[in-house]
Write a protein that holds these residues in place. Structure first.
Motif, short mmCIF file in Angstrom:
data_model
loop_
_atom_site.label_atom_id
_atom_site.label_comp_id
_atom_site.label_asym_id
_atom_site.label_seq_id
_atom_site.Cartn_x
_atom_site.Cartn_y
_atom_site.Cartn_z
N ALA A 41 -8.98 -0.69 -2.49
CA ALA A 41 -8.62 -0.50 -1.07
C ALA A 41 -9.59 0.46 -0.40
O ALA A 41 -10.10 0.19 0.69
CB ALA A 41 -7.18 0.02 -0.97
N ALA B 202 -6.40 -0.73 -8.01
CA ALA B 202 -5.92 -1.17 -6.69
C ALA B 202 -6.32 -0.18 -5.61
O ALA B 202 -6.83 -0.55 -4.55
CB ALA B 202 -4.39 -1.34 -6.72
N LEU C 297 2.15 1.86 -3.36
CA LEU C 297 1.06 2.36 -4.20
C LEU C 297 0.82 3.84 -3.94
O LEU C 297 0.80 4.66 -4.87
CB LEU C 297 -0.21 1.55 -3.90
N LEU D 3 0.83 -1.21 0.00
CA LEU D 3 0.00 0.00 0.00
C LEU D 3 0.86 1.26 0.00
O LEU D 3 0.55 2.24 -0.69
CB LEU D 3 -0.92 0.02 1.22
N GLY E 243 -4.20 0.11 -13.60
CA GLY E 243 -3.97 -0.87 -12.53
C GLY E 243 -3.88 -0.20 -11.18
O GLY E 243 -4.49 -0.63 -10.19
N LYS E 244 -3.15 0.91 -11.15
CA LYS E 244 -3.01 1.65 -9.90
C LYS E 244 -4.36 2.15 -9.42
O LYS E 244 -4.70 2.04 -8.24
CB LYS E 244 -2.08 2.84 -10.13
#
Lengths: 366, 323
Positions: free
Chosen positions: B54, B50, A161, A158, B46-47
């Motif tokens: 979340a 994701a 990211l 995370l 993709g980011k």
């Protein structure tokens, strides 16, 4: 940083034990030396040059020092008293583990300690002969292992990211959302899961309403260990990214630029710059987590103990709670708690030792 | 005169800050460094997925809880329980809960314990942190060691319980505050922050005749607002979320804080005392009542923490440098 510009105030009072230079007094306390990210410890230890100890502090007599510092000592007193009463006195109370403690021997439970008979290590023998204890140990380790494998890597991913998001607004919003569950109580987290996934939860109810079979994830002992891990991820994975983000924000952009000049692409830069920057933090957290292996979550498990059954949910902490507070078998539970405490302390100290050997700071300094 | 000058200066300043063109957008990406390549579409997608997943995983359950608490029994029954899109908002569940009775008392208890506890904890911690931040004072190292040692071993649940019992704290609100009133970690964070304040400033105040308390109140604390906010939030959340101490130290049901009442209502599927009438006559869905209690438990935390969020990193970092 600032020792060249600031004429090292009062530093003749104590010679820093450390090598003079970057980590001398001025680094930690000088006006320009307030490096937000730098290690200040060097400056602090070497530099007993806070405003208190001026020239020749060592020459003052104890009485004078006391007179000078009495306000400061008074200020620390309330906290120290609370710590002494609620953290140190109970340590002495652990002697009940070697007794057959009977709280009814006296009006006051603490006085009863002095009147209870000593039984040596009998309580410990009882514990080690109890299969429920070993079952709790087993559950503790299973949960610890699952947390290590499933929980631990997620904050790192995370953080990578979030770190790769360049738009400040999106970044701030995403961080705010991810931090949020950390501040919810375990009661709330468990309750939310129950209301969504439980047998009486909204999903199961809706399925039943439409003619499907309901399900109940909350009372299934088989999947309980995964359920707890998922709850933990939901609650705390977002909070865990803070420390990694901090490590990442201290990486110099020059490194990335130089790598890019040398022809490293996005992934190579991540592999050769970003990940190495995280390595010390990851290693340190891993070591500390292993040191804390016996603590796998107390409130969370206690809250679900009834729903899922003792066999699946009992860990060392809840075992102590059940036998002590619920069954009033104080000596037995204190002994079990003592076993956990001693093994846990050994683990923490070992973990810190390892952290030091790796050149990290650990929980305390060397 | 000077007030006028101030005002004009301020006006000029704000005019300066006002962008001439519409803002480029706070959501827009800042300029990229020249050496960085443009992101690939697939990577961006993709980011996005994701990150979206979340955030969705965190927010969706909360959304369900909040929405359900605002629905009438009819809507909930028609949906079968899972209400995703709200249909007409009603506050009936909250009105019932806050019109006296068990939940209202519990909420008041929780607010009281949180406020009193946080003020007490902050006072004690700030004083102690300041006392320890003047390195080299008498006994400084010893006191620090005494505190640090507790980070390694706890006394254990049973002896602590026996002590609280022996002190006569059972069935008092003090039992919810005193045993966990100070967190050594928080003191260390505060102390590290206080030590970052330039000693020259403190020295000059002392030369001007200020005592330690005055220095703390008028110089150190105003300079440390960020970290004070973070630590106060930590303490407040701790008190607000606590239920275990209440569950072992309190026996009187009427004294229970909100979290404990929530356990009874939701996990044991009990009904709040004094509300059975409305639920039985079918005006109020038990589900909506449970969800409303949960919203009451999460709301203060969810509202407060984003305000302090920007200070978290600094606070945690300062705390990471211990010793």
């Amino acid at each position: 940083m600032s020792h060249s510009t600031v004429p090292r105030p009062r530093s003749e009072a104590k010679t820093p034990e450390r090598a003079p230079g970057a980590s001398d007094d001025a680094t930690g306390t000088g006006p320009g030396g307030d490096k937000r990210t730098g290690r200040r410890t060097g400056g602090r230890r070497g530099g007993r040059t806070g405003s208190r100890t001026g020239k020749g502090a060592g020459k003052l007599s104890l009485r004078l020092r006391f007179r000078r510092d009495r306000t400061l000592i008074l200020m620390t007193l309330p906290a120290v008293l609370l710590i002494l009463v609620f953290n140190y006195i109970p340590i002495l109370g652990n002697v009940v583990a070697f007794q057959d403690y009977d709280p009814y021997l006296s009006e006051n439970g603490f006085v009863a300690i002095f009147q209870s008979p000593w039984v040596g290590v009998e309580q410990f023998e009882r514990i080690f002969a109890d299969s429920a204890f070993w079952h709790a140990v087993q559950n503790t380790f299973v949960l610890f292992f699952l947390q290590l494998v499933l929980f631990f890597p997620i904050p790192i991913l995370l953080a990578l990211l979030i770190n790769s998001i360049v738009r400040p607004r999106i970044r701030a919003v995403a961080q705010a959302i991810m931090y949020l569950p950390h501040f919810f109580s375990w009661v709330l987290v468990v309750t939310v899961f129950m209301q969504i996934f439980g047998g009486a939860g909204v999903i199961a109810q809706t399925l039943r309403q439409h003619g499907y079979d309901g399900f109940d994830l909350m009372t299934n002992p088989e999947i309980f260990k995964y359920l707890v891990t998922v709850e933990m991820i939901w609650k705390d994975a977002g909070w865990g990214i803070i420390v990694f983000l901090a490590a990442l924000s201290s990486v110099s952009n020059d490194l990335y630029e130089a790598a890019a000049m040398d022809g490293a692409g996005r992934w190579r830069r991540m592999w050769h710059i970003t990940l190495p920057a995280l390595r010390p933090v990851i290693a340190l957290l891993l070591v500390l987590r292993v040191g804390d292996a016996l603590t796998v979550g107390f409130e969370q498990l206690l809250l679900q103990r009834q729903a899922v059954g003792v066999d699946a949910s009992d860990v060392l902490d809840t075992y102590v709670w059940w036998n002590g507070i619920r069954n009033q078998d104080f000596s037995y539970a204190a002994a079990a708690g003592l076993v956990k405490g001693v093994v846990g302390l050994a683990l923490v100290l070992t973990a810190n030792k390892v952290a030091h050997l790796m050149g990290e700071q650990g929980v305390y300094k060397k | 005169m000077s007030a006028l000058a101030d005002a004009t200066a301020r006006a000029a300043e704000s005019a300066d800050r006002r962008p001439t063109a519409p803002k480029p957008g706070r959501w827009a990406a800042p300029p990229r460094p020249v050496w960085e390549e443009e992101p690939a579409k697939a990577g961006l997608a993709g980011k996005g997925i994701a990150l979206g997943f979340a955030c969705f995983a965190i927010l969706f359950p909360l959304w369900i809880v909040i929405v359900t608490s605002l629905q009438t029994k009819k809507t909930i029954d028609e949906a079968g329980g899972l209400v995703v899109v709200p249909e007409g908002i009603t506050l009936i569940a909250y009105k019932e809960l806050l019109s006296g009775g068990q939940v209202q008392t519990a909420a008041l208890v929780s607010v009281g314990v949180t406020v009193v506890g946080t003020v007490f904890s902050m006072t004690v911690s700030v004083l102690c942190a300041y006392g320890l931040s003047r390195v080299g004072s008498l006994g400084h190292r010893w006191i620090l060691m005494t505190l640090l040692a507790t980070m390694f071993f706890g006394a254990g649940l049973i002896p602590t319980y026996l002590l609280v019992q022996a002190l006569g704290l059972m069935d008092t609100y003090l039992a919810l505050i005193l045993p966990s009133a100070v967190s050594v970690f928080n003191i260390l964070v505060l102390r590290a922050f206080f030590m970052g304040i330039s000693p020259e400033l403190i020295d000059s105040a002392r030369i001007d005749g200020a005592g330690d308390l005055r220095i703390l109140w008028q110089i150190v604390m105003p300079l440390s607002r960020a970290v004070l906010a973070v630590i106060a939030l930590f303490y407040a959340v701790g008190y607000w979320s606590a239920w275990f101490n209440a569950s072992i130290y309190l026996t009187d049901q009427d004294m229970m804080p909100l979290q404990n009442v929530m356990i009874q209502l939701v996990q044991k599927q009990e009904r709040p005392v004094g509300l059975s009438a409305q639920i039985n006559t079918g005006q109020l869905s038990p589900l909506a009542v449970q969800m409303a209690v949960m919203v009451m438990a999460l709301l203060p935390v969810a509202v407060l923490s984003p305000f302090v969020q920007k200070h978290f990193k600094k606070g945690m970092l300062t705390g990471a440098v211990k010793g």
